[in-house]
Design a protein around this motif. Structure first.
Motif, mmCIF file in Angstrom:
data_model
loop_
_atom_site.group_PDB
_atom_site.id
_atom_site.type_symbol
_atom_site.label_atom_id
_atom_site.label_comp_id
_atom_site.label_asym_id
_atom_site.label_seq_id
_atom_site.Cartn_x
_atom_site.Cartn_y
_atom_site.Cartn_z
ATOM 1 N N LEU A 188 5.321 37.064 -119.399
ATOM 2 C CA LEU A 188 4.448 36.144 -118.678
ATOM 3 C C LEU A 188 4.129 34.915 -119.520
ATOM 4 O O LEU A 188 4.100 33.796 -119.015
ATOM 5 N N ARG A 189 3.902 35.123 -120.816
ATOM 6 C CA ARG A 189 3.628 33.980 -121.696
ATOM 7 C C ARG A 189 4.821 33.038 -121.721
ATOM 8 O O ARG A 189 4.670 31.820 -121.688
ATOM 9 N N ALA B 293 2.400 31.454 -118.251
ATOM 10 C CA ALA B 293 1.055 31.954 -117.982
ATOM 11 C C ALA B 293 0.248 31.959 -119.276
ATOM 12 O O ALA B 293 0.795 32.087 -120.369
ATOM 13 N N ARG B 294 -1.059 31.795 -119.130
ATOM 14 C CA ARG B 294 -1.930 31.837 -120.303
ATOM 15 C C ARG B 294 -3.269 32.454 -119.922
ATOM 16 O O ARG B 294 -3.658 32.449 -118.746
ATOM 17 N N GLN C 172 -2.999 31.983 -109.790
ATOM 18 C CA GLN C 172 -2.199 31.013 -110.553
ATOM 19 C C GLN C 172 -1.026 31.704 -111.243
ATOM 20 O O GLN C 172 0.090 31.189 -111.243
ATOM 21 N N VAL C 173 -1.283 32.849 -111.823
ATOM 22 C CA VAL C 173 -0.213 33.571 -112.515
ATOM 23 C C VAL C 173 0.821 34.069 -111.511
ATOM 24 O O VAL C 173 2.023 34.004 -111.765
ATOM 25 N N ARG C 174 0.366 34.530 -110.357
ATOM 26 C CA ARG C 174 1.320 34.977 -109.328
ATOM 27 C C ARG C 174 2.173 33.835 -108.811
ATOM 28 O O ARG C 174 3.320 34.039 -108.405
ATOM 29 N N ALA C 175 1.650 32.618 -108.814
ATOM 30 C CA ALA C 175 2.446 31.460 -108.402
ATOM 31 C C ALA C 175 3.584 31.218 -109.386
ATOM 32 O O ALA C 175 4.683 30.814 -109.006
ATOM 33 N N ILE C 176 3.342 31.480 -110.650
ATOM 34 C CA ILE C 176 4.366 31.319 -111.689
ATOM 35 C C ILE C 176 5.349 32.483 -111.656
ATOM 36 O O ILE C 176 6.549 32.309 -111.848
#
Length: 95
Positions: free
Chosen positions: A7-8, A12-13, A20-24
């Motif tokens: 994820l990083r 993602a952060r 927001q993370v799910r969009a990435i």
């Protein structure tokens, strides 16, 4: 929030919302963070890793330290020992 290395790398952060993370990363698997369970699992893994070294120390939240000085001779060299540890962790599903 805890982020995997994948994820990083995707951008993602910590501090981002789940949306927001799910969009990435739409294939995200979200699990509740349970630090007490994680520590118990780390302790169990540490006990199990004593097959490679008699000296294993926890480095929470996700680290283990193995003192392998002298152990490499038992396994036929440091490279062989490291390969066996890596192979074992991968069999357990741990990167």
């Amino acid at each position: 929030m805890r982020l995997s290395a994948e994820l990083r790398q995707a951008g993602a952060r910590v501090g981002m919302t789940l949306a927001q993370v799910r969009a990435i990363c739409p294939q995200l698997i979200h699990l509740p963070y349970e630090p007490a369970k994680d520590l118990r699992a780390l302790e169990a893994l540490g006990r199990w890793m004593m097959r490679f070294s008699p000296v294993v120390a926890l480095d929470p939240p996700e680290g283990l330290l193995l003192e392998v000085g002298g152990c490499e001779r038992v396994f036929g060299g440091l490279d062989v020992l490291l390969a066996r540890v890596d192979q074992t962790l991968r069999k357990l599903g741990l990167p």
